[in-house]
Design a protein around this motif. Sequence first.
Motif, PDB file in Angstrom:
ATOM      1  N   ARG A  50       0.804  -1.219   0.000  1.00  0.00           N
ATOM      2  CA  ARG A  50       0.000   0.000   0.000  1.00  0.00           C
ATOM      3  C   ARG A  50       0.845   1.281   0.000  1.00  0.00           C
ATOM      4  O   ARG A  50       0.371   2.338   0.397  1.00  0.00           O
ATOM      5  CB  ARG A  50      -1.004  -0.032   1.145  1.00  0.00           C
ATOM      6  CG  ARG A  50      -1.952  -1.232   0.994  1.00  0.00           C
ATOM      7  CD  ARG A  50      -3.105  -1.308   1.940  1.00  0.00           C
ATOM      8  NE  ARG A  50      -3.780  -0.076   2.255  1.00  0.00           N
ATOM      9  CZ  ARG A  50      -4.680   0.545   1.486  1.00  0.00           C
ATOM     10  NH1 ARG A  50      -4.988   0.042   0.303  1.00  0.00           N
ATOM     11  NH2 ARG A  50      -5.260   1.644   1.884  1.00  0.00           N
ATOM     12  N   ALA A  53      -1.031   4.018  -1.830  1.00  0.00           N
ATOM     13  CA  ALA A  53      -2.441   4.160  -1.447  1.00  0.00           C
ATOM     14  C   ALA A  53      -2.955   5.602  -1.419  1.00  0.00           C
ATOM     15  O   ALA A  53      -4.109   5.849  -1.780  1.00  0.00           O
ATOM     16  CB  ALA A  53      -2.686   3.510  -0.090  1.00  0.00           C
ATOM     17  N   GLU A  57      -6.505   6.365  -3.156  1.00  0.00           N
ATOM     18  CA  GLU A  57      -7.678   6.529  -2.301  1.00  0.00           C
ATOM     19  C   GLU A  57      -8.265   7.935  -2.378  1.00  0.00           C
ATOM     20  O   GLU A  57      -9.463   8.113  -2.189  1.00  0.00           O
ATOM     21  CB  GLU A  57      -7.326   6.168  -0.862  1.00  0.00           C
ATOM     22  CG  GLU A  57      -7.072   4.676  -0.714  1.00  0.00           C
ATOM     23  CD  GLU A  57      -6.567   4.273   0.656  1.00  0.00           C
ATOM     24  OE1 GLU A  57      -6.411   5.150   1.536  1.00  0.00           O
ATOM     25  OE2 GLU A  57      -6.332   3.062   0.849  1.00  0.00           O
TER      26      GLU A  57
END
Length: 189
Positions: A50, A53, A57
């Motif tokens: 991640r 991320a 996101e």
Amino acid sequence: MLWGAAQGGALELRQDENGGARLRGRFPYNAEAILGDGPGGRRIEVIAARAFAARIEAGEEIHLLSGHDYQKPLASTTAGTLTLRDGETGLELEARIDPGTTWARDFLEAHRAGLIRGLSPGFRVTPDGERIEARGGDLRRTITAANLFELSAVTRPAYSDAQIEARNWTPGEHSPESGLMRALNRWRA
């Protein structure tokens, strides 16, 4: 901007009924890549789970490019032609590629011919987003947080196992060394 790719990555290209293509791939996390091997030891890089991320996101624009060239976009998240799913073991992508541009057609033909088989992300490491450790004579860089701007289909990724594979649903300017040189030149001590 930094470029790399992950071991164990795979892309799958499938032609759709409209002459376009769907590209699926996976960029695995926590895989080691040896970016340099010399008398002073190896330079090893790992992209942690991640690490990409934040921008994914946040719904930021991320592109799929041909050869890290922003003049040759194949898909993007904001155009709705690139979908990214980030998980603990890897980053998965799905893209719809329209062959309406010369570079998209060139990419599709080069891929079908087996000339483009690699996947490589373009990113910037965030402040405090990396750990560099000396292990024996080796340097190991672990990227824990980086801003992902693009993923590229390339001829020779820094991580040799990031390969792509073509399959059809229906029958029917970078030198090879430049990616490696970018990878070797991107280290900060």
